[in-house]
Design a protein around this motif. Sequence first.
Motif, PDB file in Angstrom:
ATOM      1  N   TYR A  32       0.838  -1.196   0.000  1.00 47.32           N
ATOM      2  CA  TYR A  32       0.000   0.000   0.000  1.00 47.32           C
ATOM      3  C   TYR A  32       0.875   1.249   0.000  1.00 47.32           C
ATOM      4  N   VAL A  61      -4.203  -0.585   8.046  1.00 43.49           N
ATOM      5  CA  VAL A  61      -4.447  -1.904   7.473  1.00 43.49           C
ATOM      6  C   VAL A  61      -5.108  -2.754   8.554  1.00 43.49           C
ATOM      7  N   ASN A  62      -6.336  -3.168   8.300  1.00 45.67           N
ATOM      8  CA  ASN A  62      -7.122  -3.920   9.289  1.00 45.67           C
ATOM      9  C   ASN A  62      -7.161  -3.190  10.634  1.00 45.67           C
ATOM     10  N   GLU A 108      -4.930  -1.214  11.943  1.00 45.26           N
ATOM     11  CA  GLU A 108      -3.612  -0.883  12.492  1.00 45.26           C
ATOM     12  C   GLU A 108      -2.999   0.267  11.692  1.00 45.26           C
ATOM     13  N   ARG A 130      -0.377   2.267   9.900  1.00 46.19           N
ATOM     14  CA  ARG A 130       0.902   1.920   9.293  1.00 46.19           C
ATOM     15  C   ARG A 130       1.675   3.150   8.819  1.00 46.19           C
ATOM     16  N   HIS A 159       5.352  -6.887   5.854  1.00 51.47           N
ATOM     17  CA  HIS A 159       3.931  -7.213   5.917  1.00 51.47           C
ATOM     18  C   HIS A 159       3.290  -6.831   4.588  1.00 51.47           C
ATOM     19  N   LEU A 192       0.082  -7.216   1.668  1.00 44.39           N
ATOM     20  CA  LEU A 192      -1.364  -7.342   1.664  1.00 44.39           C
ATOM     21  C   LEU A 192      -1.783  -8.730   1.206  1.00 44.39           C
ATOM     22  N   LYS A 193      -2.822  -9.246   1.856  1.00 47.69           N
ATOM     23  CA  LYS A 193      -3.343 -10.566   1.512  1.00 47.69           C
ATOM     24  C   LYS A 193      -4.852 -10.486   1.314  1.00 47.69           C
ATOM     25  N   ASP A 194      -5.406 -11.558   0.794  1.00 41.02           N
ATOM     26  CA  ASP A 194      -6.839 -11.615   0.520  1.00 41.02           C
ATOM     27  C   ASP A 194      -7.636 -11.288   1.788  1.00 41.02           C
ATOM     28  N   ASP A 239      -7.707  -8.384   3.427  1.00 39.11           N
ATOM     29  CA  ASP A 239      -7.218  -7.218   4.159  1.00 39.11           C
ATOM     30  C   ASP A 239      -8.015  -5.973   3.765  1.00 39.11           C
ATOM     31  N   VAL A 241      -7.767  -1.847   3.643  1.00 42.36           N
ATOM     32  CA  VAL A 241      -6.839  -0.720   3.667  1.00 42.36           C
ATOM     33  C   VAL A 241      -7.657   0.570   3.694  1.00 42.36           C
ATOM     34  N   ARG A 268     -11.032  -3.249   0.166  1.00 39.29           N
ATOM     35  CA  ARG A 268     -10.668  -4.612   0.557  1.00 39.29           C
ATOM     36  C   ARG A 268      -9.811  -5.243  -0.535  1.00 39.29           C
TER      37      ARG A 268
END
Length: 304
Positions: A148, A227-228, A230, A232, A279, A281-283, A285, A287, A300
């Motif tokens: 991101y 992100v989720n 948190e 960043r 870290h 990004l994954k399916d 997540d 932002v 998402r």
Amino acid sequence: MKLISYKPKEIPGDFRMGLMVNGEVYDLQESYRKAIGVGKGVPLQRSMPTDPASFYRLGKDVLNLAHQAERYLKDTEETPISKDLIELGTPVPAPSKIICIGKNYAAHAEEMKGEVPDYPVLFAKFRNALIGPADDIEKPAATNKLDYEVELGVVIGSEATNVQREDALQYIAGYTIGNDISARDLQKRTPQWLQGKTLDRSTPIGPWVVTADELEDPSNLAVCTFVNGEKRQESSTSHLIFDIPQLINFISSLITLEPGDIILTGTPDGVGVAMDPPHFLKDGDVVRLEIEQIGSMENRVREV
């Protein structure tokens, strides 16, 4: 003034220009018709098009007309369009150029183990990458290192060639939020970054364009990424190495900027690749980006 692009959720059709006034959505052309007292039988496509791409190509003249519609809506009690029935699109869907700036915050250059550049680092995205402010960010199988980058976006309002720094802000239509999603593994496998920067349906822009008359000073805006939930990234546009007038001066000395072009001005430190451990990004997540005086945008990540 907040300019949006919208269309009904359940009805096939193209995106239309709209306004966000006091938190409510209105159709721009229909509001302009009422503002000037013109009925639906009179064509307005040349003066106030419904199509967002055509709208921005008309430059600052059409922005002045849009202000008439905004004033009308603020002075009357028109019924807004239900936000539950529409989806927002990227507010500038077809720029002729999307010019991005790399390493434009010193702390980000440092975390990427690079030197502070002597000149703006330019690269491009293509319009295939653009998505709306609530659309899913698509993560293709080609990358395992999706990252991101919150960025202040500048939308050009007038043709600009060899613009002097002191005149640069006059050429801006408005400002928006961009997420310069980057596939770090693809970006780094060659000296040229392009392949990691313009994946299909990867770059959210939005949620609207705040016009330059409403955001007169872009030089000290807080920017954040979550992100989720948190945090960043957290910084300010006051930390840009090359500020917006410098960027327009530099770019326009090389490339003619046209109405509707987008400049993504760079991201601060805190990107996923620089964390220990990294870290990505994954399916699934989520932002969320925030920029002061503009708003927020949440997307998402979805594997495709």
